[in-house]
Design a protein around this motif. Structure first.
Motif, PDB file in Angstrom:
ATOM      1  N   ALA A 169       0.758  -1.274  -0.059  1.00  0.00           N
ATOM      2  CA  ALA A 169      -0.086  -0.091  -0.020  1.00  0.00           C
ATOM      3  C   ALA A 169       0.937   1.226   0.123  1.00  0.00           C
ATOM      4  CB  ALA A 169      -0.898  -0.133   1.290  1.00  0.00           C
ATOM      5  N   ILE A 170       2.057   1.300   0.565  1.00  0.00           N
ATOM      6  CA  ILE A 170       3.058   2.191   0.447  1.00  0.00           C
ATOM      7  C   ILE A 170       3.222   2.796  -0.993  1.00  0.00           C
ATOM      8  CG2 ILE A 170       5.252   3.185   1.078  1.00  0.00           C
ATOM      9  CD1 ILE A 170       5.162   1.666   3.836  1.00  0.00           C
ATOM     10  N   ILE A 171       3.704   1.491  -1.831  1.00  0.00           N
ATOM     11  CA  ILE A 171       3.993   1.943  -3.309  1.00  0.00           C
ATOM     12  C   ILE A 171       3.121   0.999  -3.962  1.00  0.00           C
ATOM     13  CG2 ILE A 171       5.684   2.008  -4.941  1.00  0.00           C
ATOM     14  CD1 ILE A 171       7.516   3.298  -3.008  1.00  0.00           C
ATOM     15  N   ARG A 172       2.055   1.614  -4.590  1.00  0.00           N
ATOM     16  CA  ARG A 172       1.024   0.503  -5.228  1.00  0.00           C
ATOM     17  C   ARG A 172       1.454   0.495  -6.745  1.00  0.00           C
ATOM     18  NH1 ARG A 172      -4.704   2.969  -3.877  1.00  0.00           N
ATOM     19  NH2 ARG A 172      -4.416   3.405  -6.264  1.00  0.00           N
ATOM     20  N   HIS A 173       2.214   1.275  -7.319  1.00  0.00           N
ATOM     21  CA  HIS A 173       2.641   1.528  -8.641  1.00  0.00           C
ATOM     22  C   HIS A 173       4.208   1.327  -8.670  1.00  0.00           C
ATOM     23  CE1 HIS A 173      -1.247   3.153  -8.681  1.00  0.00           C
ATOM     24  NE2 HIS A 173      -1.540   2.327  -9.455  1.00  0.00           N
ATOM     25  N   PRO A 174       5.141   0.162  -8.231  1.00  0.00           N
ATOM     26  CA  PRO A 174       6.572   0.424  -8.175  1.00  0.00           C
ATOM     27  C   PRO A 174       6.998   0.742  -9.566  1.00  0.00           C
ATOM     28  CG  PRO A 174       5.508  -1.681  -7.965  1.00  0.00           C
ATOM     29  CD  PRO A 174       4.509  -0.896  -7.934  1.00  0.00           C
ATOM     30  N   LEU A 175       6.564   0.221 -10.663  1.00  0.00           N
ATOM     31  CA  LEU A 175       7.185   0.459 -11.771  1.00  0.00           C
ATOM     32  C   LEU A 175       7.104   1.804 -12.468  1.00  0.00           C
ATOM     33  CD1 LEU A 175       8.722  -1.419 -13.890  1.00  0.00           C
ATOM     34  CD2 LEU A 175       6.628  -1.776 -15.064  1.00  0.00           C
ATOM     35  N   ALA A 176       5.998   2.439 -12.135  1.00  0.00           N
ATOM     36  CA  ALA A 176       5.682   3.865 -12.284  1.00  0.00           C
ATOM     37  C   ALA A 176       6.423   4.799 -11.725  1.00  0.00           C
ATOM     38  CB  ALA A 176       4.112   4.101 -12.558  1.00  0.00           C
ATOM     39  N   SER A 177       6.717   4.341 -10.452  1.00  0.00           N
ATOM     40  CA  SER A 177       7.396   5.280  -9.433  1.00  0.00           C
ATOM     41  C   SER A 177       9.114   5.051 -10.009  1.00  0.00           C
ATOM     42  CB  SER A 177       7.499   4.662  -8.227  1.00  0.00           C
ATOM     43  OG  SER A 177       6.060   4.758  -7.759  1.00  0.00           O
ATOM     44  N   PHE A 178       9.254   3.938 -10.545  1.00  0.00           N
ATOM     45  CA  PHE A 178      10.602   3.709 -10.718  1.00  0.00           C
ATOM     46  C   PHE A 178      10.929   4.555 -12.068  1.00  0.00           C
ATOM     47  CE2 PHE A 178      13.489   1.482 -13.674  1.00  0.00           C
ATOM     48  CZ  PHE A 178      14.650   1.417 -12.934  1.00  0.00           C
ATOM     49  N   PHE A 179      10.145   4.558 -13.053  1.00  0.00           N
ATOM     50  CA  PHE A 179      10.328   5.021 -14.321  1.00  0.00           C
ATOM     51  C   PHE A 179      10.176   6.758 -14.166  1.00  0.00           C
ATOM     52  CE2 PHE A 179       9.986   0.574 -16.291  1.00  0.00           C
ATOM     53  CZ  PHE A 179      11.291   1.048 -16.942  1.00  0.00           C
ATOM     54  N   HIS A 180       9.338   6.935 -13.260  1.00  0.00           N
ATOM     55  CA  HIS A 180       9.145   8.572 -12.958  1.00  0.00           C
ATOM     56  C   HIS A 180      10.627   9.087 -12.772  1.00  0.00           C
ATOM     57  CE1 HIS A 180       7.373  12.259 -11.944  1.00  0.00           C
ATOM     58  NE2 HIS A 180       7.989  12.132 -10.553  1.00  0.00           N
ATOM     59  N   LEU A 181      11.614   8.428 -11.980  1.00  0.00           N
ATOM     60  CA  LEU A 181      12.601   9.151 -11.569  1.00  0.00           C
ATOM     61  C   LEU A 181      13.887   8.473 -12.739  1.00  0.00           C
ATOM     62  CD1 LEU A 181      12.547   8.694  -7.863  1.00  0.00           C
ATOM     63  CD2 LEU A 181      12.126  10.837  -9.122  1.00  0.00           C
ATOM     64  N   PHE A 182      13.570   7.288 -13.229  1.00  0.00           N
ATOM     65  CA  PHE A 182      14.712   6.592 -13.996  1.00  0.00           C
ATOM     66  C   PHE A 182      15.294   7.423 -15.063  1.00  0.00           C
ATOM     67  CE2 PHE A 182      16.254   3.924 -17.483  1.00  0.00           C
ATOM     68  CZ  PHE A 182      17.331   3.386 -16.870  1.00  0.00           C
ATOM     69  N   SER A 211       6.762   9.542 -20.476  1.00  0.00           N
ATOM     70  CA  SER A 211       6.316   8.646 -19.406  1.00  0.00           C
ATOM     71  C   SER A 211       5.613   9.462 -18.329  1.00  0.00           C
ATOM     72  CB  SER A 211       7.386   7.849 -18.691  1.00  0.00           C
ATOM     73  OG  SER A 211       8.365   8.658 -18.211  1.00  0.00           O
ATOM     74  N   VAL A 212       6.099  10.671 -17.767  1.00  0.00           N
ATOM     75  CA  VAL A 212       5.638  11.557 -16.866  1.00  0.00           C
ATOM     76  C   VAL A 212       4.165  11.846 -17.212  1.00  0.00           C
ATOM     77  CG1 VAL A 212       5.869  13.470 -15.463  1.00  0.00           C
ATOM     78  CG2 VAL A 212       7.557  11.993 -15.568  1.00  0.00           C
ATOM     79  N   LYS A 213       4.073  12.373 -18.355  1.00  0.00           N
ATOM     80  CA  LYS A 213       2.946  13.010 -18.941  1.00  0.00           C
ATOM     81  C   LYS A 213       1.827  11.931 -19.228  1.00  0.00           C
ATOM     82  CE  LYS A 213       1.215  15.771 -22.728  1.00  0.00           C
ATOM     83  NZ  LYS A 213       0.061  14.836 -23.206  1.00  0.00           N
ATOM     84  N   ASN A 214       2.234  10.889 -19.634  1.00  0.00           N
ATOM     85  CA  ASN A 214       1.198  10.110 -20.250  1.00  0.00           C
ATOM     86  C   ASN A 214       0.948   8.803 -19.054  1.00  0.00           C
ATOM     87  OD1 ASN A 214       0.444  11.127 -22.685  1.00  0.00           O
ATOM     88  ND2 ASN A 214       2.420  10.381 -23.453  1.00  0.00           N
ATOM     89  N   VAL A 215       1.795   8.605 -18.434  1.00  0.00           N
ATOM     90  CA  VAL A 215       1.630   7.452 -17.214  1.00  0.00           C
ATOM     91  C   VAL A 215       1.797   7.837 -15.924  1.00  0.00           C
ATOM     92  CG1 VAL A 215       2.536   5.187 -16.778  1.00  0.00           C
ATOM     93  CG2 VAL A 215       2.757   5.800 -19.144  1.00  0.00           C
ATOM     94  N   THR A 216       2.727   8.128 -15.389  1.00  0.00           N
ATOM     95  CA  THR A 216       3.055   8.607 -13.954  1.00  0.00           C
ATOM     96  C   THR A 216       2.093   9.548 -13.383  1.00  0.00           C
ATOM     97  OG1 THR A 216       4.767   9.923 -14.121  1.00  0.00           O
ATOM     98  CG2 THR A 216       5.160   7.492 -13.986  1.00  0.00           C
ATOM     99  N   GLY A 217       1.939  10.691 -13.992  1.00  0.00           N
ATOM    100  CA  GLY A 217       1.082  11.630 -13.471  1.00  0.00           C
ATOM    101  C   GLY A 217      -0.331  11.042 -13.276  1.00  0.00           C
ATOM    102  N   ARG A 218      -0.842  10.420 -14.236  1.00  0.00           N
ATOM    103  CA  ARG A 218      -2.277   9.662 -14.140  1.00  0.00           C
ATOM    104  C   ARG A 218      -2.093   8.664 -12.853  1.00  0.00           C
ATOM    105  NH1 ARG A 218      -4.108   5.107 -16.368  1.00  0.00           N
ATOM    106  NH2 ARG A 218      -2.356   5.422 -17.708  1.00  0.00           N
ATOM    107  N   LEU A 219      -1.083   7.716 -12.736  1.00  0.00           N
ATOM    108  CA  LEU A 219      -1.181   6.687 -11.682  1.00  0.00           C
ATOM    109  C   LEU A 219      -0.747   7.180 -10.335  1.00  0.00           C
ATOM    110  CD1 LEU A 219       0.424   3.641 -13.821  1.00  0.00           C
ATOM    111  CD2 LEU A 219      -1.831   3.941 -13.419  1.00  0.00           C
ATOM    112  N   LEU A 220       0.072   7.940 -10.330  1.00  0.00           N
ATOM    113  CA  LEU A 220       0.834   8.241  -9.108  1.00  0.00           C
ATOM    114  C   LEU A 220       0.041   9.568  -8.240  1.00  0.00           C
ATOM    115  CD1 LEU A 220       4.578   8.358  -9.831  1.00  0.00           C
ATOM    116  CD2 LEU A 220       2.958   6.398  -8.999  1.00  0.00           C
ATOM    117  N   VAL A 221      -0.617  10.423  -9.289  1.00  0.00           N
ATOM    118  CA  VAL A 221      -1.272  11.513  -8.507  1.00  0.00           C
ATOM    119  C   VAL A 221      -2.728  11.718  -9.092  1.00  0.00           C
ATOM    120  CG1 VAL A 221       0.780  12.619  -7.508  1.00  0.00           C
ATOM    121  CG2 VAL A 221       0.076  13.306  -9.939  1.00  0.00           C
TER     122      VAL A 221
END
Length: 198
Positions: A28-41, A77-87
């Protein structure tokens, strides 16, 4: 008279549920680990490439292409994936029937999409990396590395485009999403909005 429980009675302990609860808590702390990884990678890879590129090769063109490619992947990736999934935020541009460009900034109603830890990862990455590129801008400017200055300006513009879009989503999702001067006036009156996201 009530019967007293026997002190020697065996009590069954279920250790499986504690492990399962711990596993659920961690997930529950990080539900989207792949998105979180690529957000910073891609961001961090571009910064590291910028710092180390001159040591590994003297070919500026290959460094330029590598860093811009990494930041282009990051932008997408930030515009199309991580922004939607993480926030739970997204933005895009569309052309209406009259041929006018229309910018759309949306915020998901209710839940934010990710967890609090994911939101922190998202906003810290989105804010800190453009600050790092701004620092690189001044170092290249004062060291008179003009060809690297063009690269840094391109990097800043890619990073700031996403930052601006998501700030508009965050602020616009609360009140007036399509007012053009709303963002500037709102930040001048309440600069704590930027820091309240962290």
């Amino acid at each position: 008279m009530q019967a007293m429980p026997d002190d020697t009675e065996d009590v069954e302990l279920d250790f499986g549920t504690d492990e399962e609860e711990e596993r659920e808590r961690r997930s529950a702390i990080i539900r989207h680990p792949l998105a979180s990884f690529f957000h910073l990678f891609f961001r961090v890879s571009a910064i590291i490439s910028y710092l180390l590129c001159d040591w590994f090769t003297k070919n500026f063109a290959s460094c330029f292409v590598l860093i811009i490619t990494l930041l282009s992947f990051d932008f997408w990736s930030v515009k199309n994936v991580t922004g939607r999934l993480l926030v739970g935020l997204r933005w895009w541009n569309q052309i209406d029937e009259d041929g006018k460009s229309l910018w759309v900034f949306e915020a998901k109603k209710g839940s934010t999409g990710g967890t609090e830890a994911e939101a922190r990862i998202f906003w810290l990455g989105l804010i800190i990396c453009p600050l790092i590129w701004t620092f690189f801008f001044f170092t290249t400017l004062f060291s008179l590395k003009i060809k690297w200055l063009a690269l840094v300006i391109a990097c800043i513009s890619l990073q700031l485009a996403n930052l601006y879009g998501y700030l508009r989503c965050k602020v616009g999702g609360l009140e007036a999403p399509h007012s053009s001067s709303f963002l500037g006036h709102h930040f001048l009156k309440r600069p704590d909005i930027i820091f309240g996201m962290l």
